[in-house]
Design a protein around this motif. Structure first.
Motif, PDB file in Angstrom:
ATOM      1  N   MET A  46       0.993  -1.129  -0.152  1.00  0.00           N
ATOM      2  CA  MET A  46       0.103   0.135  -0.189  1.00  0.00           C
ATOM      3  C   MET A  46       0.819   1.328  -0.010  1.00  0.00           C
ATOM      4  O   MET A  46       0.366   2.215  -0.565  1.00  0.00           O
ATOM      5  N   ILE A  47       1.970   1.394   0.703  1.00  0.00           N
ATOM      6  CA  ILE A  47       2.789   2.142   0.808  1.00  0.00           C
ATOM      7  C   ILE A  47       3.654   2.458  -0.605  1.00  0.00           C
ATOM      8  O   ILE A  47       3.773   3.418  -1.022  1.00  0.00           O
ATOM      9  N   GLN A  48       4.071   1.298  -1.177  1.00  0.00           N
ATOM     10  CA  GLN A  48       4.555   0.959  -2.370  1.00  0.00           C
ATOM     11  C   GLN A  48       3.773   1.859  -3.561  1.00  0.00           C
ATOM     12  O   GLN A  48       4.309   2.600  -4.293  1.00  0.00           O
ATOM     13  N   GLU A  49       2.555   1.420  -3.363  1.00  0.00           N
ATOM     14  CA  GLU A  49       1.433   2.238  -4.345  1.00  0.00           C
ATOM     15  C   GLU A  49       1.402   3.511  -4.242  1.00  0.00           C
ATOM     16  O   GLU A  49       1.349   4.377  -5.194  1.00  0.00           O
ATOM     17  N   ARG A  50       1.468   4.208  -2.903  1.00  0.00           N
ATOM     18  CA  ARG A  50       1.338   5.516  -2.895  1.00  0.00           C
ATOM     19  C   ARG A  50       2.682   6.425  -3.501  1.00  0.00           C
ATOM     20  O   ARG A  50       2.659   7.254  -3.984  1.00  0.00           O
ATOM     21  N   LEU A  51       3.878   5.659  -3.383  1.00  0.00           N
ATOM     22  CA  LEU A  51       5.041   5.945  -3.839  1.00  0.00           C
ATOM     23  C   LEU A  51       4.902   5.914  -5.285  1.00  0.00           C
ATOM     24  O   LEU A  51       5.513   6.981  -6.212  1.00  0.00           O
ATOM     25  N   TYR A  52       4.392   4.769  -5.883  1.00  0.00           N
ATOM     26  CA  TYR A  52       4.340   4.655  -7.216  1.00  0.00           C
ATOM     27  C   TYR A  52       3.553   5.846  -7.822  1.00  0.00           C
ATOM     28  O   TYR A  52       3.796   6.554  -8.779  1.00  0.00           O
ATOM     29  N   GLN A  53       2.310   6.076  -7.406  1.00  0.00           N
ATOM     30  CA  GLN A  53       1.419   7.251  -7.865  1.00  0.00           C
ATOM     31  C   GLN A  53       1.966   8.420  -7.910  1.00  0.00           C
ATOM     32  O   GLN A  53       1.853   9.209  -8.762  1.00  0.00           O
ATOM     33  N   LYS A  54       2.840   8.904  -6.729  1.00  0.00           N
ATOM     34  CA  LYS A  54       3.301   9.956  -6.629  1.00  0.00           C
ATOM     35  C   LYS A  54       4.624  10.375  -7.665  1.00  0.00           C
ATOM     36  O   LYS A  54       4.753  11.244  -8.095  1.00  0.00           O
ATOM     37  N   ASN A  55       5.513   9.074  -7.799  1.00  0.00           N
ATOM     38  CA  ASN A  55       6.737   9.480  -8.371  1.00  0.00           C
ATOM     39  C   ASN A  55       6.601   8.922  -9.979  1.00  0.00           C
ATOM     40  O   ASN A  55       7.648   9.009 -10.624  1.00  0.00           O
ATOM     41  N   PHE A  56       5.493   8.430 -10.187  1.00  0.00           N
ATOM     42  CA  PHE A  56       5.677   7.761 -11.686  1.00  0.00           C
ATOM     43  C   PHE A  56       5.784   8.681 -12.664  1.00  0.00           C
ATOM     44  O   PHE A  56       6.422   8.524 -13.639  1.00  0.00           O
ATOM     45  N   PRO A  57       4.961   9.988 -12.504  1.00  0.00           N
ATOM     46  CA  PRO A  57       5.570  10.912 -13.892  1.00  0.00           C
ATOM     47  C   PRO A  57       6.829  11.276 -13.827  1.00  0.00           C
ATOM     48  O   PRO A  57       7.519  11.693 -15.068  1.00  0.00           O
ATOM     49  N   ALA A  58       7.683  11.080 -12.988  1.00  0.00           N
ATOM     50  CA  ALA A  58       9.065  11.517 -12.863  1.00  0.00           C
ATOM     51  C   ALA A  58      10.071  10.580 -13.014  1.00  0.00           C
ATOM     52  O   ALA A  58      11.142  10.246 -13.974  1.00  0.00           O
ATOM     53  N   ARG A  59       9.616   9.185 -12.634  1.00  0.00           N
ATOM     54  CA  ARG A  59      10.515   8.053 -12.711  1.00  0.00           C
ATOM     55  C   ARG A  59      10.032   6.948 -13.693  1.00  0.00           C
ATOM     56  O   ARG A  59      10.747   5.910 -13.788  1.00  0.00           O
ATOM     57  N   GLY A  60       8.844   6.966 -14.137  1.00  0.00           N
ATOM     58  CA  GLY A  60       8.373   5.903 -14.883  1.00  0.00           C
ATOM     59  C   GLY A  60       7.972   4.690 -13.970  1.00  0.00           C
ATOM     60  O   GLY A  60       7.976   4.569 -13.090  1.00  0.00           O
TER      61      GLY A  60
END
Length: 599
Positions: free
Chosen positions: A446-460
């Motif tokens: 769940m934490i990983q998902e929040r990090l993914y949603q937050k940082n996907f635009p920058a890190r893909g």
């Protein structure tokens, strides 16, 4: 758009229509207006031009006398942005299937593999005819018949029944191990022979999907779920009724082959119906059933084995009853999710109803020859595993972790029996540490998902790897704790803590492999996942074969310390991909095709 309508893109591919409709269509859709090279098919009485609301519309609509449920658009080759073809395959006009080959049955296509047919391109050249440009069928944007746009309740129902297939496959893999005592007694077999049954299950899991994937391309996912489910059910019976260990080993291999659907295809099913930004939670449930199920099986199988009136045969019978319940639900809940298969069916229906054989799905070009389809299916996973650095590195990492997991499945009984004198029933309960670890992995995701949603635009896609880096460190830590708690003077709970930390790391790695590869390889995700699955299950086959000898020669603490040291050597893998993943992927034909589509 109401049910029964077919939205058609290029105005020129329609039957005769008014100039007003043509001009409004071209004005409203610049992309459609570019497709002017297509020769219009002859008017077909079964179809008529109309609009869904009875008024004039800029998008022409086709109606059939027989209701066509799917809404699609048709495009020329220049307008198709479909990366589902293998970049290694170059389709020329001569390679495309002709009107006869398009609608051949599977039996006819098999016969052409054995008996080479005359090339249709020769007959075309003899008659001086030119092949007509095909018209490709695609789903209209946002159409609910496209699996990616299924209603959310339908998506969750499909996800639940698919994950249940994974749960059956994972519990069956490990529950078998709890029946060794009565099995070796009843069948007059050795522990090593019984261990072979554990290994060949993993062998079937890894090798057979390389062949069966071609049948999922031909028939779709749903028939393969049903067919493999029936085979999986029957193998419970074959094991339970076996009179010798050789029959058990054969049945376990076939059962592993059938059960591979519950692992290799479920990840693809989830990728079919969920967008990348939505896949985190469904993939978490999938990983819980895959890893947690490995611990759940021995938890109940140990008590069945402990009952003198039941034993190893009833471990199989009880699981068979559960599998039968799954098969009853499957046809009602599971739907076909492979978009290319659905489009192929629509294209065939259009050809049959209009008599125009130019209509086809893009993937049908790749199916011009069954031999080509089988070659692609069998070689693409291996090709990806050995030529794609992302797939290769993750395959080595998850392969090692999965091999050690199967070593644990076989060794836990000896550790707790020899050091702490546990009965077989309580030994089975120690496997619940795997369930606890899976729950921990689900929560941390769940934490990983929040990090993914937050940082996907920058890190893909590399935003999927934050906790994979954490798991790289946690994996050797858990193994070292398990290794140096292998003394009778140390409480048994310390062993359980080490197992929990190790399985927690395995869960995170397993989930990261599936989500990251699905994001990186898009329509090629099933092949990428099949490649890592091959490496993973080959390790799961090999490791249990030397587990007993290794623990006898090195004892528990040094054997597990060796595993811990090897785990430590693999710590850099997720960090390298996290920082340099985009550069590595840009050099890949497969991943680059997906990256270009997303731009």
């Amino acid at each position: 758009m109401s049910n029964g309508a077919l939205a058609v893109g290029p105005a020129d591919v329609l039957p005769a229509q008014t100039n007003h409709t043509r001009s409004s269509t071209a004005a409203s859709s610049p992309q459609i207006a570019q497709s002017r090279s297509l020769t219009p098919p002859p008017p077909v009485p079964a179809f008529m031009l109309s609009t869904t609301d009875g008024e004039k519309s800029s998008t022409p609509t086709l109606f059939s006398q027989e209701v066509i449920e799917e809404c699609v658009v048709v495009k020329s080759l220049e307008d198709v942005r479909e990366p589902s073809l293998d970049p290694r395959v170059h389709i020329s006009d001569a390679d495309r299937p002709d009107e006869v080959e398009l609608d051949e049955s599977l039996r006819q296509r098999f016969s052409h593999v054995v008996f080479k047919r005359q090339s249709d391109s020769d007959s075309y050249s003899e008659k001086g005819k030119k092949r007509e440009e095909p018209i490709y069928v695609e789903f209209a944007p946002g159409n609910s018949h496209n699996p990616i746009h299924f209603p959310r309740p339908k998506k969750w129902a499909i996800t639940a029944i698919a994950c249940f297939a994974t749960l059956l496959a994972s519990t069956t893999a490990s529950a078998y191990n709890m029946g060794f005592s009565t099995m070796t007694r009843d069948l007059n077999a050795t522990n090593f022979q019984a261990s072979v049954g554990l290994s060949v299950y993993a062998l079937g899991f890894g090798v057979v999907p390389l062949v069966t994937a071609s049948f999922s391309e031909e028939f779709g996912r749903l028939p393969l779920y049903i067919g493999s489910g029936v085979g999986f059910l029957l193998m419970y019976m074959m094991v339970a009724l076996s009179k010798n260990i050789q029959t058990v080993i054969l049945a376990r291999f076939i059962q592993g082959a059938c059960g591979s659907t519950g692992a290799t295809m479920v990840g693809g099913t989830i990728a079919d119906i969920w967008l990348p930004k939505e896949r985190g939670l469904p993939m978490s449930f999938f990983a819980v059933t895959a890893v947690g199920g490995t611990g759940l099986g021995p938890a109940f199988a140990g008590w069945i084995e402990m009952n003198p009136r039941l034993g190893w045969r009833w471990i199989q019978w009880i699981q068979m009853i559960i599998c039968a319940a799954f098969l009853v639900l499957l046809p009602f809940v599971m739907k076909e999710t492979r978009a290319s298969v659905l489009l192929t069916r629509i294209a065939r229906k259009l050809r049959r109803e209009t008599g125009d054989h130019r209509y086809r799905a893009r993937v049908e070009d790749e199916r011009a020859k069954l031999s080509t389809l089988i070659w692609i299916s069998c070689t693409r996973p291996i090709h990806l595993m050995f030529t794609e650095m992302v797939v290769f590195s993750f395959s080595i990492w998850i392969g090692f972790a999965w091999g050690v997991l199967f070593c644990l499945i076989e060794s836990i009984a000896g550790v707790f029996r020899d050091l702490h004198h546990f009965s077989i029933g309580f030994i089975g309960l120690t496997f619940l540490t795997m369930v606890i670890a899976s729950i921990l992995g689900f929560c941390t995701n769940m934490i990983q998902e929040r990090l993914y949603q937050k940082n996907f635009p920058a890190r893909g896609p590399e935003a999927r790897l934050y906790f994979a880096c954490f798991a790289a460190v946690l994996l050797p830590v858990g193994m070292f704790i398990y290794a140096w708690s292998s003394f009778d003077r140390i409480p048994w709970i310390a062993l359980c803590i080490g197992i929990t930390l190790f399985i927690w790391a395995v869960f995170i790695i397993y989930l990261a492999v599936f989500t990251y590869l699905a994001d990186c390889y898009g329509p090629f995700a099933s092949s990428a996942l099949a490649g890592q699955s091959l490496a993973r299950n080959i390790s799961a086959m090999a490791f249990p074969l030397f587990t007993t000898q290794m623990y006898q020669n090195l004892d528990y603490k040094w054997a597990n310390t060796l595993f811990g040291c090897l785990s430590a050597l693999m710590i850099p893998i997720p960090f390298v991909l996290f920082f340099y993943g985009p550069t590595i992927r840009s050099k890949s034909k497969f991943s680059r095709a997906v990256m270009e589509l997303q731009q």
